[in-house]
Design an enzyme around this catalytic site. Structure first.
Site, mmCIF file in Angstrom:
data_model
loop_
_atom_site.group_PDB
_atom_site.id
_atom_site.type_symbol
_atom_site.label_atom_id
_atom_site.label_comp_id
_atom_site.label_asym_id
_atom_site.label_seq_id
_atom_site.Cartn_x
_atom_site.Cartn_y
_atom_site.Cartn_z
ATOM 1 N N ASP A 52 0.826 -1.208 0.000
ATOM 2 C CA ASP A 52 0.000 0.000 0.000
ATOM 3 C C ASP A 52 0.854 1.249 0.000
ATOM 4 O O ASP A 52 2.074 1.188 -0.152
ATOM 5 C CB ASP A 52 -0.940 -0.023 1.208
ATOM 6 C CG ASP A 52 -2.325 0.507 0.867
ATOM 7 O OD1 ASP A 52 -2.441 1.713 0.615
ATOM 8 O OD2 ASP A 52 -3.269 -0.285 0.848
ATOM 9 N N HIS A 93 -4.324 5.357 3.269
ATOM 10 C CA HIS A 93 -4.902 4.151 2.688
ATOM 11 C C HIS A 93 -4.363 2.884 3.355
ATOM 12 O O HIS A 93 -5.128 1.988 3.723
ATOM 13 C CB HIS A 93 -4.630 4.121 1.185
ATOM 14 C CG HIS A 93 -5.499 3.175 0.431
ATOM 15 N ND1 HIS A 93 -5.178 1.851 0.279
ATOM 16 C CD2 HIS A 93 -6.676 3.356 -0.216
ATOM 17 C CE1 HIS A 93 -6.118 1.246 -0.438
ATOM 18 N NE2 HIS A 93 -7.042 2.141 -0.751
ATOM 19 N N ASN A 110 -13.216 0.552 -8.645
ATOM 20 C CA ASN A 110 -14.452 1.283 -8.389
ATOM 21 C C ASN A 110 -14.906 2.173 -9.539
ATOM 22 O O ASN A 110 -15.592 3.165 -9.323
ATOM 23 C CB ASN A 110 -14.263 2.187 -7.158
ATOM 24 C CG ASN A 110 -13.696 1.461 -5.974
ATOM 25 O OD1 ASN A 110 -14.005 0.303 -5.756
ATOM 26 N ND2 ASN A 110 -12.850 2.137 -5.220
ATOM 27 N N SER A 114 -11.370 -1.523 -1.932
ATOM 28 C CA SER A 114 -10.208 -1.656 -1.042
ATOM 29 C C SER A 114 -10.627 -2.254 0.293
ATOM 30 O O SER A 114 -10.035 -3.220 0.778
ATOM 31 C CB SER A 114 -9.572 -0.289 -0.782
ATOM 32 O OG SER A 114 -8.692 0.072 -1.801
#
Length: 398
Positions: A62, A104, A190, A254
């Site tokens: 990440d 994130h 997405n 996610s």
């Protein structure tokens, strides 16, 4: 709020693509635990009687991590040192962004293995696998190298909540992970489109989309044959990186991927001998659909729903044959999947095989029928020869 865009990673950031979660509001610590509807939906308290992720390491590839967050302190192992040049580039990118580049990764780590805070850890973010360890693999330009690093440094599960252009080693590194017995989980994205993306498009990765509180697939999910399962991904409270007590409510595949990674950690703890494909098999065989989706008479797996949303409780409790080593995971052409470590698991002895196994069972069945036919012919020929000999003998004696 339904998000149709991804949170774009900065130019030059590792994973060089789109992180698949978008913040949709702030939340206080007191609201966080109450708002963690996925834990309630999964029946987490009962789940934790079966497994908590103890002894399992989940690598999170990440953007970065706030390791001092009150809900995550002490959860992290030692991550890689990519060198001063990459560190300087990351620092430059951080200054150019309005949000903290660690947001994130912090959010994903909390969903997977957060321990909360306060009396008995009753406040803040609690992960679905609260006793799992997080192996932080911060942003780097070569995600393939990051994947291999995670495998070589003890990862049992790898969470990839991002999308990127396919690089030379993207899929090869994922196959390397699966061959080593590591479960790889990747977000579908997405954008609401059917375009193929990576790493979710790589053979061996479990592709994950988002589902809301009613069990319906999120409208923003990308959709194609890479979709395997769904998991909670709307209005999910997450830990963030602005401070040690920073929280938001977020949407996206996610978060869904992180829940699947956590579920895989629970399964790895309880069933340590299963291959990644066999872990995926348990998730697939126990997946569910909303009442609305059941009424559509879908042919599963479906490009929008995969096999349905995960149900970790049944996946942990049900008596499910291990099945073939590859389970529902497609493997690179010309390469064999990791060999099964459960005796007989690679024989296709599953009365309800997942995708990818039916052809194998048909092959075994065809071989079995062929063998029986050959045996039958041999027996018949032997009987005829024996009869002729007996007849010849009776004539000579008379």
């Amino acid at each position: 709020m339904r998000v149709t865009r991804t949170l774009r990673a900065t130019a030059g950031a590792a994973l060089t693509g789109a992180l698949l979660l978008a913040a949709s509001g702030t939340a206080s610590a007191d609201q966080v635990r109450v708002g963690q509807w996925p834990l309630e939906a999964f029946g987490a308290k009962d789940l934790w009687k079966q497994a908590t992720g103890k002894g399992i390491t989940v690598a999170v590839l990440d953007s970065g991590f706030r390791e001092t967050h009150q809900d995550l302190k002490g959860k992290f192992g030692a991550g890689p040192d990519w060198g001063p040049a990459v560190q300087a580039e990351n620092a430059k990118n951080a200054k150019s962004k309005k949000e903290d580049v660690r947001d994130h990764g912090t959010a994903m780590a909390g969903i997977i293995a957060g321990h909360g805070h306060g009396p008995g850890g009753s406040q803040g973010v609690k992960g679905l696998a609260p006793d799992a360890k997080i192996l932080p693999v911060p942003e780097y330009k070569n995600s393939g190298q990051a994947t291999r690093w995670a495998v070589d440094h003890g990862a049992d599960v790898i969470n990839m909540s991002y999308s990127e252009d396919k690089m030379a080693d993207t899929c090869e590194s994922i196959h390397y992970a699966v061959e080593k017995g590591v479960v790889v989980v990747a977000g579908a994205g997405n954008d609401g489109w059917s375009k193929k993306s990576y790493p979710v498009g790589c053979p061996g990765a479990i592709g994950v989309g988002s589902v809301d509180q009613t069990g319906e697939a999120s409208s923003y999910n990308n959709y194609n044959s890479d979709m395997d399962v769904l998991a909670p991904g709307e209005r999910v409270p997450v830990a963030m990186a602005k401070s040690d007590s920073d929280y938001r409510t977020a949407d996206g595949s996610s978060a869904a991927s992180a829940y699947v990674s956590a579920a895989a950690a629970l399964l790895k703890e309880k069933f340590p001998d299963l291959t990644p494909g066999q872990i995926a098999n348990r998730l697939v065989k126990t997946a569910g659909l909303s009442q609305a989706e059941k009424g559509k008479n879908l042919k599963l797996p479906d490009e929008h729903y995969g096999w349905g949303y995960i149900q970790p409780g049944p996946a942990l409790r049900k008596d499910i044959p291990a099945g073939p080593a590859a389970g529902p995971l497609a493997m690179p052409k010309g390469k064999a999947p990791q060999q099964a470590v459960v005796p007989g698991a690679d024989k296709g002895q599953d009365p309800d095989p997942p995708m990818g196994a039916k052809d194998k069972l048909m092959l075994y069945g065809g071989i079995g029928v062929g063998v029986l036919l050959v045996v039958g012919v041999v027996i018949t020929v032997m009987a005829i020869v024996r009869r002729r000999r007996e007849m010849a003998a009776s004539r000579s004696w008379g």
